[in-house]
Enzyme design. Structure first.
Site, mmCIF file in Angstrom:
data_model
loop_
_atom_site.group_PDB
_atom_site.id
_atom_site.type_symbol
_atom_site.label_atom_id
_atom_site.label_comp_id
_atom_site.label_asym_id
_atom_site.label_seq_id
_atom_site.Cartn_x
_atom_site.Cartn_y
_atom_site.Cartn_z
ATOM 1 N N ASP A 28 0.835 -1.205 0.000
ATOM 2 C CA ASP A 28 0.000 0.000 0.000
ATOM 3 C C ASP A 28 0.872 1.259 0.000
ATOM 4 O O ASP A 28 1.998 1.240 0.492
ATOM 5 C CB ASP A 28 -0.891 -0.037 1.248
ATOM 6 C CG ASP A 28 -2.064 0.905 1.129
ATOM 7 O OD1 ASP A 28 -2.298 1.447 0.034
ATOM 8 O OD2 ASP A 28 -2.751 1.118 2.148
ATOM 9 N N HIS A 45 2.832 3.533 -8.889
ATOM 10 C CA HIS A 45 2.713 2.103 -9.209
ATOM 11 C C HIS A 45 3.957 1.611 -9.958
ATOM 12 O O HIS A 45 4.430 0.503 -9.727
ATOM 13 C CB HIS A 45 1.453 1.835 -10.044
ATOM 14 C CG HIS A 45 0.183 2.179 -9.309
ATOM 15 N ND1 HIS A 45 -0.057 1.750 -8.018
ATOM 16 C CD2 HIS A 45 -0.897 2.921 -9.667
ATOM 17 C CE1 HIS A 45 -1.227 2.210 -7.621
ATOM 18 N NE2 HIS A 45 -1.755 2.931 -8.596
ATOM 19 N N GLU A 75 -11.918 -4.942 -5.598
ATOM 20 C CA GLU A 75 -12.377 -3.564 -5.330
ATOM 21 C C GLU A 75 -11.581 -2.539 -6.139
ATOM 22 O O GLU A 75 -12.061 -1.432 -6.385
ATOM 23 C CB GLU A 75 -12.243 -3.243 -3.834
ATOM 24 C CG GLU A 75 -13.199 -3.994 -2.913
ATOM 25 C CD GLU A 75 -12.732 -5.410 -2.560
ATOM 26 O OE1 GLU A 75 -11.559 -5.739 -2.834
ATOM 27 O OE2 GLU A 75 -13.557 -6.185 -2.036
ATOM 28 N N LEU A 139 11.540 -20.203 -4.435
ATOM 29 C CA LEU A 139 10.436 -19.380 -3.921
ATOM 30 C C LEU A 139 9.151 -19.552 -4.756
ATOM 31 O O LEU A 139 9.199 -19.537 -5.985
ATOM 32 C CB LEU A 139 10.857 -17.899 -3.984
ATOM 33 C CG LEU A 139 9.778 -16.882 -3.607
ATOM 34 C CD1 LEU A 139 9.564 -16.868 -2.095
ATOM 35 C CD2 LEU A 139 10.148 -15.474 -4.093
HETATM 36 C C1 FPP Z 1 -1.740 0.191 -3.407
HETATM 37 O O1 FPP Z 1 -1.326 1.518 -3.383
HETATM 38 C C2 FPP Z 1 -1.228 -0.494 -4.577
HETATM 39 C C3 FPP Z 1 -1.970 -1.082 -5.567
HETATM 40 C C4 FPP Z 1 -3.450 -1.133 -5.522
HETATM 41 C C5 FPP Z 1 -1.365 -1.684 -6.731
HETATM 42 C C6 FPP Z 1 -0.178 -2.528 -6.432
HETATM 43 C C7 FPP Z 1 0.407 -2.959 -7.692
HETATM 44 C C8 FPP Z 1 1.725 -2.885 -8.000
HETATM 45 C C9 FPP Z 1 2.784 -2.363 -7.110
HETATM 46 C C10 FPP Z 1 2.160 -3.431 -9.279
HETATM 47 C C11 FPP Z 1 2.358 -4.890 -9.031
HETATM 48 C C12 FPP Z 1 3.220 -5.486 -10.015
HETATM 49 C C13 FPP Z 1 3.617 -6.772 -9.940
HETATM 50 C C14 FPP Z 1 4.473 -7.290 -10.991
HETATM 51 C C15 FPP Z 1 3.211 -7.685 -8.820
HETATM 52 P P1 FPP Z 1 -2.422 2.653 -3.465
HETATM 53 O O2 FPP Z 1 -2.557 3.084 -4.866
HETATM 54 O O3 FPP Z 1 -3.686 2.173 -2.822
HETATM 55 O O4 FPP Z 1 -1.752 3.771 -2.606
HETATM 56 P P2 FPP Z 1 -2.507 4.896 -1.756
HETATM 57 O O5 FPP Z 1 -3.246 4.181 -0.658
HETATM 58 O O6 FPP Z 1 -1.390 5.740 -1.248
HETATM 59 O O7 FPP Z 1 -3.422 5.619 -2.686
#
Ligand code: FPP
Length: 258
Positions: A28, A45, A75, A139
């Site tokens: 997060d 991201h 969600e 892993l």
């Molecule tokens: C939460 O941060 C993050 C996500 C919903 C997306 C996570 C996805 C990635 C990091 C890419 C994954 C890639 C691979 C290859 C596994 P947020 O956007 O909710 O942050 P905020 O709460 O600060 O708005």
């Protein structure tokens, strides 16, 4: 080259015998990381993917057996279309790009979640990587994608109910072990440790069945800033915990019955 604090932590982790076998992470804070820098959320991201790579490598170093990453929840579709598209693009590009390295590093890719809800092209790339790495013995990198803990439990209940109604299963056959076998994490041990970055104290519909006795580790660090040293700090913190699973332990840490 002098050993860093993270190297020393790794050495301590590996020298103990209570290492976390399965670590789950709610990644997060990508959006807030970007906002703090005046960048679009998608930049967060993109930086988050770099953290994914770092932590997968660190998990391999620490001999973690399974790492489940919450990459996209059901969600998350409610986010602006441009952001959803960017996350999906990153997932697809990263899987494609990292496929060879996963094979080289003996990483087995698996997925939890409703993959039928992904676009056919993306699903195909993912299934190909899963197929290509299925015999790897290092892993297990388990991506929770289009995932919902409640939906996963309901799906298991439906399958079991169908088998009971066809008399393939008896009600007495239903216990925790068999139920876990109907979940999307079948074959993985329950997570020992759940890490959530960016300081939120929620499960957010993640691995609801599997985390009943999981140790929680919450850090204020935003996911894109989460590095090898942070990961090892979480693993060391876990090793210091006393896991009682509802029991009382004696002075030697053994379950006490009387
Ligand atoms: C939460 O941060 C993050 C996500 C919903 C997306 C996570 C996805 C990635 C990091 C890419 C994954 C890639 C691979 C290859 C596994 P947020 O956007 O909710 O942050 P905020 O709460 O600060 O708005």
């Amino acid at each position: 080259m002098p050993a860093s604090a993270a190297d020393r932590a790794l050495k301590r982790i590996l020298s103990r015998d209570n290492q976390a076998r399965h670590v789950a992470i709610i990644m997060d804070g990508n959006g807030r990381w970007a906002k703090k820098r005046g960048l679009p959320r998608t930049a967060g991201h993109k930086e988050g993917v770099k953290a994914v790579k770092r932590i997968v490598e660190a998990a391999v170093e620490a001999h973690v057996e399974a790492l489940t990453l919450y990459a996209f929840s059901v969600e998350n579709w409610r986010r602006p279309r441009i952001e959803v598209a960017a996350i999906m693009h990153l997932l697809y590009e990263t899987t494609k790009r990292e496929m060879r390295e996963m094979v080289e590093k003996n990483i087995r890719l698996t997925a939890a979640g409703d993959l039928d809800g992904l676009s056919p092209r993306r699903r195909q790339i993912l299934l190909k990587a899963i197929e290509k790495t299925k015999n790897n013995t290092g892993l297990t990198l388990n991506l929770a994608l289009n995932y919902s803990g409640r939906a996963e439990i309901l799906e298991a209940v439906r399958k079991i109910a169908a088998e009971v109604s066809r008399r393939k299963l008896a009600l007495e056959d239903i216990d925790e072990t068999m139920f876990a076998g109907y979940l999307q994490t079948d074959g993985l041990p329950d997570p020992d440790l759940l890490i959530r970055t960016s300081g939120e104290y929620r499960l957010s519909n993640f691995l609801l069945w599997q985390t009943s006795y999981t140790e929680l580790y919450i850090t204020d660090t935003f996911w894109p800033d989460f590095d090898r040293a942070h990961f090892f700090a979480a693993l060391e913190d876990y090793q210091k915990r006393e896991r009682r699973f509802g029991r009382v332990l004696d002075r030697e840490g053994r379950p006490r019955k009387s």
